[in-house]
Design an enzyme around this catalytic site. Structure first.
Site, PDB file in Angstrom:
ATOM      1  N   ASP A  94       0.862  -1.182   0.000  1.00 62.37           N
ATOM      2  CA  ASP A  94       0.000   0.000   0.000  1.00 62.37           C
ATOM      3  C   ASP A  94       0.896   1.228   0.000  1.00 62.37           C
ATOM      4  OD1 ASP A  94      -2.052   1.765   0.097  1.00 62.37           O
ATOM      5  OD2 ASP A  94      -2.810   1.169   2.059  1.00 62.37           O
ATOM      6  N   ALA A  95       1.381   1.570  -1.200  1.00 62.39           N
ATOM      7  CA  ALA A  95       2.387   2.623  -1.347  1.00 62.39           C
ATOM      8  C   ALA A  95       1.854   3.884  -2.028  1.00 62.39           C
ATOM      9  CB  ALA A  95       3.574   2.082  -2.145  1.00 62.39           C
ATOM     10  N   LYS A  96       0.748   3.731  -2.775  1.00 57.54           N
ATOM     11  CA  LYS A  96       0.107   4.853  -3.471  1.00 57.54           C
ATOM     12  C   LYS A  96       1.113   5.659  -4.291  1.00 57.54           C
ATOM     13  CE  LYS A  96      -3.581   5.128  -0.036  1.00 57.54           C
ATOM     14  NZ  LYS A  96      -3.045   4.136   0.926  1.00 57.54           N
ATOM     15  N   ARG A  97       1.921   4.936  -5.068  1.00 59.80           N
ATOM     16  CA  ARG A  97       2.914   5.568  -5.913  1.00 59.80           C
ATOM     17  C   ARG A  97       2.292   6.048  -7.228  1.00 59.80           C
ATOM     18  NH1 ARG A  97       5.374   5.037  -1.440  1.00 59.80           N
ATOM     19  NH2 ARG A  97       7.553   4.410  -1.332  1.00 59.80           N
ATOM     20  N   THR A 121      -0.558  -0.366  -4.687  1.00 63.75           N
ATOM     21  CA  THR A 121      -1.565   0.666  -4.916  1.00 63.75           C
ATOM     22  C   THR A 121      -0.903   1.846  -5.626  1.00 63.75           C
ATOM     23  OG1 THR A 121      -1.204   1.629  -2.713  1.00 63.75           O
ATOM     24  CG2 THR A 121      -2.990   0.019  -2.945  1.00 63.75           C
TER      25      THR A 121
END
Length: 272
Positions: A94-97, A121
């Site tokens: 869950d890094a939202k890169r 993510t």
């Protein structure tokens, strides 16, 4: 991991539970702080106690980056432990890169090749060339932020662009991306009423659904509107499971909370 393997695990365990490993040194049981790697020790105990009840784990990368090299090392140990001892479980960074193409490709290499996560993510705001580098990795999955569970989601995601909301535009446009079959989407449980329209646009895709538990989302509503022929859901719970107890019995209590959710999921699956 291939999607069919994930679906197989879901039916085998009668569970589509994803457990979020948002591990915070300020919240874990005090006795673990004496361990060589308190974060990893906490994660290992949670994993060992709950692996039979869930099909995925989702470390929130910020909780590891916050502790610098020590946190990053604990993240590495966690994913290595999962891949070695529980390879059947789906792993989510869950890094939202999301950045320009060559940067996104390096993010993808870091999480898919070095750390060997199954998925990550990704924020879609910068568009096609920021997402497609993630999609180029075989048997790896990109989980695109579509409609999130936080209050600020209404600032942009539900605003109309012509006749469609921004999140609908994200869903529709992303279907044209190269290797779009590797896409999944984040849809918050607190936005369950939108799932009818979402399923109209992406009927076959997997959805990662946060917001059940501490954020107040309804599992029953999510299932009513979100289940598809392959189940198509990974419902995440983090704080409601991993911090259910701060005593030495924390892993046992976490398993009890996970079992409560798994039992509800089994009932929902039997309805279909």
């Amino acid at each position: 991991m291939k999607i069919e393997h994930l679906v197989e695990q879901i039916h085998k365990k009668e569970s589509f539970l994803c457990i979020g490993l948002d591990t915070d040194l300020e919240r874990i049981p005090a006795h673990l702080l004496n361990e060589e790697s308190p974060i990893f020790s906490f994660n290992k105990a949670i994993i060992d106690a709950t692996h039979h009840l869930c099909v995925a784990y989702k470390p929130n990368i910020a909780f590891y980056e916050a502790y610098g090299s020590v946190g990053w090392e604990a993240l590495g140990k966690t994913i290595e432990y999962l891949n070695e001892y529980y390879p059947e479980l789906f792993t989510i960074a869950d890094a939202k890169r999301g950045d320009i193409g060559n940067t996104s490709y390096r993010y993808a290499k870091a999480f898919f090749e070095d750390l060997n996560f199954d998925s990550i993510t990704v924020a879609p705001y910068m568009g096609r060339d920021s997402v497609e580098p993630f999609l180029s990795f075989e048997n790896k999955h990109t989980i695109l932020l579509a409609l999130t569970s936080n209050e600020g989601a209404f600032d942009f995601q539900t605003k109309k662009i012509g006749e469609k909301t921004l999140y609908e535009q994200v869903l529709e446009t992303s279907r044209s991306y190269k290797n779009a079959q590797n896409l999944m989407y984040v849809v918050g449980a607190t936005k369950a009423s939108h799932l009818v329209e979402i399923r109209r646009i992406i009927p076959d895709s997997f959805l990662l659904v946060p917001g059940v538990g501490a954020q107040g989302g309804s599992l029953e509503e999510v299932c009513k509107y979100g289940l598809n022929k392959n189940v198509g859901l990974l419902v995440n719970s983090s704080r409601g499971i991993i911090y259910a107890s701060t005593e030495k019995d924390f892993a046992i209590v976490a398993a009890q909370k996970a079992a409560e959710l798994q039992n509800k999921m089994a009932k929902e699956l039997r309805k279909n």
